[in-house]
Scaffold this active site. Structure first.
Site, PDB file in Angstrom:
ATOM      1  N   LYS A  33       0.831  -1.206   0.000  1.00 46.13           N
ATOM      2  CA  LYS A  33       0.000   0.000   0.000  1.00 46.13           C
ATOM      3  C   LYS A  33       0.867   1.259   0.000  1.00 46.13           C
ATOM      4  CE  LYS A  33      -3.901   2.204   2.342  1.00 46.13           C
ATOM      5  NZ  LYS A  33      -4.874   2.121   3.463  1.00 46.13           N
ATOM      6  N   TYR A  35       3.934   1.496  -1.069  1.00 44.18           N
ATOM      7  CA  TYR A  35       4.587   1.562  -2.382  1.00 44.18           C
ATOM      8  C   TYR A  35       3.633   2.170  -3.410  1.00 44.18           C
ATOM      9  CZ  TYR A  35       6.993   0.176  -6.670  1.00 44.18           C
ATOM     10  OH  TYR A  35       7.616   0.195  -7.899  1.00 44.18           O
ATOM     11  N   LYS A 122      23.239 -23.526 -15.566  1.00 44.71           N
ATOM     12  CA  LYS A 122      23.015 -23.091 -16.947  1.00 44.71           C
ATOM     13  C   LYS A 122      21.518 -22.889 -17.135  1.00 44.71           C
ATOM     14  CE  LYS A 122      24.007 -24.082 -21.765  1.00 44.71           C
ATOM     15  NZ  LYS A 122      22.632 -23.790 -22.216  1.00 44.71           N
ATOM     16  N   GLU A 178      20.472 -13.995 -18.514  1.00 38.97           N
ATOM     17  CA  GLU A 178      19.480 -14.899 -19.106  1.00 38.97           C
ATOM     18  C   GLU A 178      18.099 -14.458 -18.650  1.00 38.97           C
ATOM     19  OE1 GLU A 178      20.894 -17.077 -21.002  1.00 38.97           O
ATOM     20  OE2 GLU A 178      19.528 -18.719 -21.415  1.00 38.97           O
ATOM     21  N   CYS A 407      19.610 -43.811 -56.035  1.00 41.47           N
ATOM     22  CA  CYS A 407      19.499 -42.465 -55.477  1.00 41.47           C
ATOM     23  C   CYS A 407      18.046 -42.005 -55.543  1.00 41.47           C
ATOM     24  CB  CYS A 407      20.392 -41.495 -56.257  1.00 41.47           C
ATOM     25  SG  CYS A 407      20.218 -39.777 -55.726  1.00 41.47           S
ATOM     26  N   CYS A 423      25.794 -41.599 -53.642  1.00 38.54           N
ATOM     27  CA  CYS A 423      25.461 -41.383 -55.048  1.00 38.54           C
ATOM     28  C   CYS A 423      26.676 -40.728 -55.687  1.00 38.54           C
ATOM     29  CB  CYS A 423      24.237 -40.471 -55.172  1.00 38.54           C
ATOM     30  SG  CYS A 423      23.899 -39.993 -56.878  1.00 38.54           S
TER      31      CYS A 423
END
Length: 664
Positions: A33, A35, A122, A178, A407, A423
Site C-alpha cells: 500500500k 509503495y 546453466k 538470461e 538415389c 550417389c
C-alpha cells in the site's frame, strides 16, 4: 518546478530501491500500500511536469506496440559455449587447459596461478545483453543474435522488474544475463491465456520477441546476470570479483556460485545441481564451468565460436516414445545418402518433434528400428532428435526398413562405402550440386551476394550448371530467363560472381567443401602453408602439425587433393580468373612493436576494445596485469591499481597524448 523535479528524483530513487528489495532480495521494507501511494504520487508529478526520468519505474509499464525490431551491435561479443556431454569430455577440456598453462609458465616469469573453476547453473532461457551508460542508466538491451549483432529489446527488458533501470556505476558497461520465465509465472499466465504456453523457454523467448509490450509485461519474466561483456571501468582480476561487482550493482544474480580447485569438486557440484533441478522454480539444462582467473582466460584464448576457458555441461535430455511412420532418404553435398525418420508428432523438451536422425543402415539394424514400431526418441543440445531404440512389444506389427539401391533424386545406382551409401553422380544429382553451389557462394566462403538455394536450383535445372566452375561462365542474358530475374537482379548477380574472383585463400579453401574442414581449419591451413599449391601437395604428417587437425581430418584433406576431378575443377577455376590470395600482415616499425603494454583508466579517443585492437595492429602484446616484464603502462583518467603497480616496479608510464605522439 525545481521542487517538483527534486521530489520526482527522490521518489524514483526510493521506488527503485523498494523494487530491488522486493523483487531481487525478497525482503521488502515497506508495504504494498505504501509503495502504491508513492508510485501514484510519482505518476501525478510526471503528468504535471511533463517530465519522465529515463530510469523512472513508470517506464516499466508496457503500453505500446512497436513497429519492428532494430539491430544493435554489441560493444563486446557474446560468445556461445562449447559443450561437454559427459565427465570424460569435461576432463579432456580440463587437461587441455592444464597443458596450455604449464607451457606458458615454463616460458614466462609472470606465472599464472593454480587453475580454479567457478561452477554455476546453466539457465534455459534467452540470452540478453544490457548496456548501462556512464551515468548508470540502462540505455539499451539486445538479444544475442549472431553474437556480434543482436535485436534491440530495450522496451521488452524494461518490463522485467528485477532488471534495474539505473545502477551506481560511472563507466559504460555491458552485462550479459538470461531472461527466464519462472514456473510460477508460467502457471499464472496460463490460467488466463486464450492460447496456453507450452514451456518456460518459449514463454520467455516469445515475450522478448513480441512487439506488443503489454503482452511481454503480462508474462512477468525474471532475469539472472552472470557476465560483464564490456567494461570501460577498472578491470577484474577474476570471475569472483566480476560476480561481486554484478551483485553490488543491484543486478539480479543466482545465489549458487561455487569455487572448485579440482575436477572432483566440479563433478560433485554438477551432481548437486542436477539433483535439485526439478525443485527449482525455473528451468536449467546443465551447468557452466569457467576459469576464475582473468589473465589465465586471456592466455587460453578463443576458437572462432567459443572461449576456451569456459564450457557447458549439458544434462541428459529427456526421452519420449512415439511411432515411426516412414523413412526419408536424403542426399548431402558429399553424395552421402542418409536416412531420416518421419515420426508421429510428439512434444519433447518444449518442441514438437516430427523427424529424427537414424544415422545409417548399421545404426538402424543395431537398434532394431522398424517401420510402424514405437521408438524411443531423445532430443539433446538443440540438435535434431535421435532414435535411441524401440519398444519391443510394438515390433509384432512392424516392417523391416529396406536400404535403397538407387538415389532417391537422380535414380543412379548407389555405392556402399563402409556403413554409408553414396550417389556418385556428382554432375547431375540435384541435391549434391545445389548444396555444393550454395556452400561455395556462402558468406564465409566466396561471399557471392544475393545467392540463395532457390537461385542454385534454377541454375542447375534451367542453365545446366554442372560444376562450381560453371558459375563463372554464366551470362546475363541466361539469368534473364530465370524466374524473378529482371535486369538489375541479373546484373547484380553477375557483378557479385565476378567480384568473388579476388578472395582470400582461407575463404577459397573453405568454399571447396573439403570434408571435415570448417572455416577455422581453413584459416589454420593457410597460416601454416601460405599458398594453395603448398596445401594441395602437403602430406598427412605435415597436416597433423596444424592446430586441432587430427588424423581423420588430415586424411580428409589429403584424399580431397588426391582426387583428379577435384584438381581439374580447381585448375579450371583458376583459369577462369579466380585468384585466391594470402597476405601476411605487415607492421611498420614503431616504438610499440613486440612490446608488452598494459592499459588502465579511461581514454578519450579509444574504448577499451579499440585501444587493444590499435596496440595489436602495432605489433604489441596487450596484457591485463603489470609485471617486471611490462614495457609500458598506458594511463588514462581515473587509473586503477595497475598505475600504482607500475610506479612500484619502475615500469615506464605514458599518457594518451604521449602515445598519440609516438605513433604519428
Amino acid at each position: 518546478m525545481d521542487n517538483k523535479l527534486e521530489k520526482m528524483k527522490e521518489l524514483v530513487e526510493e521506488l527503485n530501491q523498494y523494487a530491488y528489495e522486493y523483487y531481487v532480495l525478497d525482503n521488502p521494507s515497506i508495504s504494498d500500500k505504501e509503495y502504491d501511494l508513492k508510485y501514484d504520487e510519482l505518476v501525478i508529478l510526471e503528468k504535471k511536469t511533463e517530465v519522465t526520468l529515463p530510469y523512472s519505474p513508470t517506464q516499466r509499464v508496457g503500453d505500446k506496440i512497436l513497429g519492428e525490431f532494430s539491430k544493435y551491435t554489441h560493444k563486446g561479443r557474446l560468445w556461445s559455449l562449447d559443450k561437454a556431454q559427459n565427465m570424460e569430455q569435461l576432463i579432456e577440456w580440463h587437461n587441455r587447459n592444464l597443458k596450455v598453462i604449464e607451457q606458458y609458465n615454463s616460458m614466462s616469469e609472470d606465472k599464472l596461478p593454480e587453475l580454479r573453476y567457478i561452477v554455476t547453473k546453466k539457465f534455459d532461457g534467452l540470452t540478453v545483453n544490457c548496456t548501462y551508460d556512464e551515468n548508470g542508466i540502462l540505455i539499451k538491451s539486445a538479444t544475442r543474435g549472431t553474437g556480434i549483432i543482436g535485436e534491440d529489446i530495450t522496451a521488452q527488458i524494461k518490463t522485467i522488474k528485477t532488471v534495474p533501470l539505473k545502477i551506481k556505476n560511472n563507466h559504460i558497461i555491458e552485462v550479459h544475463g538470461e531472461a527466464i520465465m519462472t514456473k510460477t509465472a508460467f502457471e499464472e499466465y496460463n490460467k488466463a491465456a486464450q492460447v496456453p504456453l507450452k514451456n518456460l523457454r518459449n514463454g520467455a523467448a516469445g515475450a522478448l520477441r513480441n512487439l506488443d509490450i503489454k503482452e511481454t509485461a503480462r508474462r512477468n519474466l525474471s532475469a539472472f546476470f552472470y557476465d560483464v561483456g564490456y567494461n570501460e571501468g577498472s578491470e577484474f582480476k577474476n570471475y569472483r570479483e566480476m560476480m561481486n561487482f554484478i551483485r553490488n550493482m543491484g543486478l539480479p544474480q543466482d545465489k549458487y556460485i561455487k569455487e572448485c580447485t579440482n575436477m572432483e569438486e566440479v563433478e560433485k557440484e554438477i551432481e548437486y545441481i542436477e539433483s535439485i533441478r526439478e525443485e527449482l522454480d525455473y528451468d536449467i539444462d546443465g551447468a557452466v564451468i569457467v576459469v576464475d582467473d582473468i589473465k589465465t582466460r586471456e592466455i587460453l584464448g578463443y576458437t572462432i565460436k567459443f572461449p576456451k576457458w569456459a564450457i557447458a555441461y549439458k544434462f541428459e535430455a529427456k526421452e519420449i516414445t512415439t511411432r515411426l511412420l516412414d523413412v526419408e532418404w536424403n542426399v548431402g553435398r558429399s553424395g552421402r545418402v542418409t536416412p531420416t525418420a518421419l515420426l508421429e508428432p510428439v512434444e519433447l523438451g518444449g518442441v514438437t518433434v516430427k523427424r529424427a536422425t537414424l544415422n545409417n543402415m548399421d545404426d538402424i539394424k543395431r537398434k532394431n528400428v522398424k517401420l510402424g514400431a514405437k521408438v524411443l526418441v531423445r532430443r539433446s543440445n538443440d540438435v535434431i532428435p535421435e532414435i535411441m531404440g524401440v519398444a519391443e512389444e510394438s515390433l509384432e506389427e512392424s516392417k523391416e526398413i529396406q536400404a535403397p539401391d538407387r538415389c532417391p533424386y537422380c535414380n543412379s545406382h548407389l555405392v556402399q562405402n563402409g556403413v554409408h551409401y553414396y550417389c556418385e553422380n556428382t554432375l547431375s544429382c540435384k541435391p549434391q550440386m545445389v548444396k555444393s553451389i550454395v556452400h561455395f557462394a556462402s558468406r564465409e566462403a566466396m561471399n557471392i551476394a544475393g545467392f540463395s538455394e532457390k537461385t542454385a536450383e534454377q541454375l542447375f535445372e534451367k542453365l545446366d550448371i554442372k560444376s562450381i566452375a560453371d558459375l563463372y561462365k554464366i551470362k546475363k542474358e541466361e539469368l534473364l530467363t530465370l524466374e524473378k530475374f529482371k535486369d538489375k537482379k541479373s546484373q547484380n548477380l553477375i557483378n557479385a560472381i565476378q567480384n568473388s574472383k579476388n578472395c582470400d585463400l582461407a575463404s577459397f579453401i573453405y568454399a571447396l567443401g573439403i570434408p571435415n574442414v570448417g572455416k577455422k581449419t581453413a584459416n589454420d591451413l593457410v597460416m601454416k602453408f601460405k599458398t594453395l599449391e603448398s596445401i594441395k601437395n602437403t602430406t598427412i604428417e605435415q597436416l597433423v602439425e596444424v592446430p586441432d587437425v587430427g588424423e581423420i581430418v588430415a586424411k580428409s584433406i589429403y584424399d580431397f587433393f588426391e582426387d583428379e576431378k577435384i584438381i581439374s575443377n580447381i585448375e579450371e577455376l583458376l583459369n577462369l580468373g579466380v585468384k585466391p590470395y594470402y597476405e601476411e600482415e605487415r607492421i611498420d616499425e614503431n616504438p610499440f612493436m613486440d612490446k608488452t603494454i598494459v592499459v588502465t583508466g579511461s581514454l578519450n579517443n579509444y574504448s577499451r576494445g579499440e585501444i587493444k585492437d590499435k596496440l595489436q595492429s602495432l605489433g604489441a602484446k596487450v596484457s591485463s596485469s603489470v609485471s617486471k616484464n611490462t614495457d609500458y603502462v598506458l594511463v588514462g583518467e581515473k587509473p586503477g591499481s595497475k598505475y600504482e603497480k607500475a610506479i612500484e616496479l619502475g615500469v615506464k608510464v605514458i599518457n594518451e597524448e604521449e602515445f598519440s605522439n609516438k605513433i604519428k
